[in-house]
Design a protein around this motif. Sequence first.
Motif, mmCIF file in Angstrom:
data_model
loop_
_atom_site.group_PDB
_atom_site.id
_atom_site.type_symbol
_atom_site.label_atom_id
_atom_site.label_comp_id
_atom_site.label_asym_id
_atom_site.label_seq_id
_atom_site.Cartn_x
_atom_site.Cartn_y
_atom_site.Cartn_z
ATOM 1 N N LEU A 17 -11.420 -1.379 6.691
ATOM 2 C CA LEU A 17 -10.517 -2.523 6.789
ATOM 3 C C LEU A 17 -10.689 -3.343 5.518
ATOM 4 C CD1 LEU A 17 -8.594 -4.397 8.161
ATOM 5 C CD2 LEU A 17 -10.444 -5.271 9.537
ATOM 6 N N ASN A 18 -9.741 -3.186 4.625
ATOM 7 C CA ASN A 18 -9.890 -3.789 3.323
ATOM 8 C C ASN A 18 -8.517 -3.927 2.693
ATOM 9 O OD1 ASN A 18 -10.569 -4.270 0.575
ATOM 10 N ND2 ASN A 18 -12.561 -3.347 0.967
ATOM 11 N N TYR A 19 -8.326 -4.983 1.945
ATOM 12 C CA TYR A 19 -7.003 -5.164 1.332
ATOM 13 C C TYR A 19 -6.711 -4.102 0.283
ATOM 14 C CZ TYR A 19 -9.260 -7.298 -2.755
ATOM 15 O OH TYR A 19 -10.025 -7.518 -3.863
ATOM 16 N N ARG A 40 -2.897 1.994 2.679
ATOM 17 C CA ARG A 40 -2.494 3.056 3.592
ATOM 18 C C ARG A 40 -2.861 2.711 5.037
ATOM 19 N NH1 ARG A 40 -1.567 8.449 2.659
ATOM 20 N NH2 ARG A 40 -0.411 7.634 0.905
ATOM 21 N N THR A 41 -4.088 2.232 5.233
ATOM 22 C CA THR A 41 -4.483 1.905 6.605
ATOM 23 C C THR A 41 -3.808 0.631 7.089
ATOM 24 O OG1 THR A 41 -6.407 0.716 5.805
ATOM 25 C CG2 THR A 41 -6.731 2.995 6.419
ATOM 26 N N LEU A 42 -3.594 -0.314 6.187
ATOM 27 C CA LEU A 42 -2.936 -1.547 6.601
ATOM 28 C C LEU A 42 -1.506 -1.264 7.039
ATOM 29 C CD1 LEU A 42 -4.071 -4.092 3.872
ATOM 30 C CD2 LEU A 42 -5.060 -3.701 6.097
ATOM 31 N N GLY A 43 -0.933 -0.221 6.454
ATOM 32 C CA GLY A 43 0.447 0.124 6.760
ATOM 33 C C GLY A 43 0.677 0.438 8.217
ATOM 34 N N ILE A 48 1.392 -4.547 -0.524
ATOM 35 C CA ILE A 48 2.190 -4.504 0.700
ATOM 36 C C ILE A 48 3.312 -5.520 0.538
ATOM 37 C CG2 ILE A 48 2.067 -5.424 3.063
ATOM 38 C CD1 ILE A 48 -0.442 -3.955 3.470
ATOM 39 N N PRO A 49 4.496 -5.187 1.005
ATOM 40 C CA PRO A 49 5.586 -6.149 0.849
ATOM 41 C C PRO A 49 5.453 -7.337 1.799
ATOM 42 C CG PRO A 49 6.323 -4.249 2.066
ATOM 43 C CD PRO A 49 4.943 -3.934 1.615
ATOM 44 N N TYR A 50 5.957 -8.465 1.379
ATOM 45 C CA TYR A 50 6.044 -9.613 2.271
ATOM 46 C C TYR A 50 7.170 -9.373 3.266
ATOM 47 C CZ TYR A 50 2.992 -12.712 -0.395
ATOM 48 O OH TYR A 50 1.911 -13.289 -0.992
ATOM 49 N N PRO A 58 1.797 2.577 1.248
ATOM 50 C CA PRO A 58 2.325 3.340 2.362
ATOM 51 C C PRO A 58 3.837 3.255 2.442
ATOM 52 C CG PRO A 58 1.451 1.280 3.120
ATOM 53 C CD PRO A 58 1.112 1.362 1.675
ATOM 54 N N SER A 59 4.412 4.299 2.977
ATOM 55 C CA SER A 59 5.857 4.247 3.171
ATOM 56 C C SER A 59 6.137 3.303 4.326
ATOM 57 C CB SER A 59 6.392 5.633 3.502
ATOM 58 O OG SER A 59 5.821 6.086 4.699
#
Lengths: 84, 199
Positions: A28-30, A34-37, A75-77, B118-119
């Motif tokens: 769990l890391n910024y 991939r995992t946050l997705g 990651i997008p807002y 990620p997609s």
Amino acid sequence: MRRPQQRRKKSFSRKKVCRFCTDKEYELNYKTPRTLGYFITERGKIIPRRITGNCAYHQRALTTEIKRARTIAFIPYTATHTNY
Amino acid sequence: MREYETVYLLKPDLPSDQLSTLKEKFTQTITKGEGHMLSQGDWGKRKLAYDLKKNRYGHYIYLQYLSTGPIVSNLERLLKLDDSVLKFLTVKLADKVDVEERLKNLGEAPLAPEEPAPSRAQESPQYRRGDRGDRGDRPYRDRDRDRGEGDHRSSPRPSAERSPSESKPKEKEASKEASKEVPKEAPTEAPKETPKEEA
């Protein structure tokens, strides 16, 4: 006129468990977008705990990491970053 | 002394000599002010999740170091002033670090670059709910039924016992099938026959 045939509403409730509690290796890391997705919607919103099944502790940690990842454009807002 | 990490984003199209001088400049602000560099990483050019100053890509650089508060604020000030820095993020990793102990265990290599972002389409259907929350199960009656003709709610499931009015749709379907089959042999006769049967 209800038919007796009508099937009763099935309410499946699979037991949800916190991904981070079950797998201690799960990072769990910024820096791991991939995992946050897995915990954001297509529009970039954070998915609530009641759906993902995370525990409160990890959901809090996840939230801060997602917000960090957003600030450095991992990651997008939001899904549509339009400039008006 | 505290342990920090800083990620900053440079413009993707900087010439290499300018890139190295910039990197040098930022690391020196830490080392000059009695901070200690722990590791550095160059994550290279990566696609951004959103445009930054009209750039689709950014050059990510990662620093991990021990320092005090004023050094960090100085570094952040310099990052803010520099035009070729698109964004930066500093995170405190640990409080009250024993410097000598930490420098002994310095064996860690700089972090390997991450996989691409990620997609947006999630792989697991569980999370593909859009943005409205959980709406619970759908009532069964409008799910995946073959909707005969007319009101689909009262349309019967194929079963033996039905009132005559309800069994009509079935007949119609049957006649349709017949009309489809017949034209191969006798195209003119078939359409006329079907209405008679119903009457």
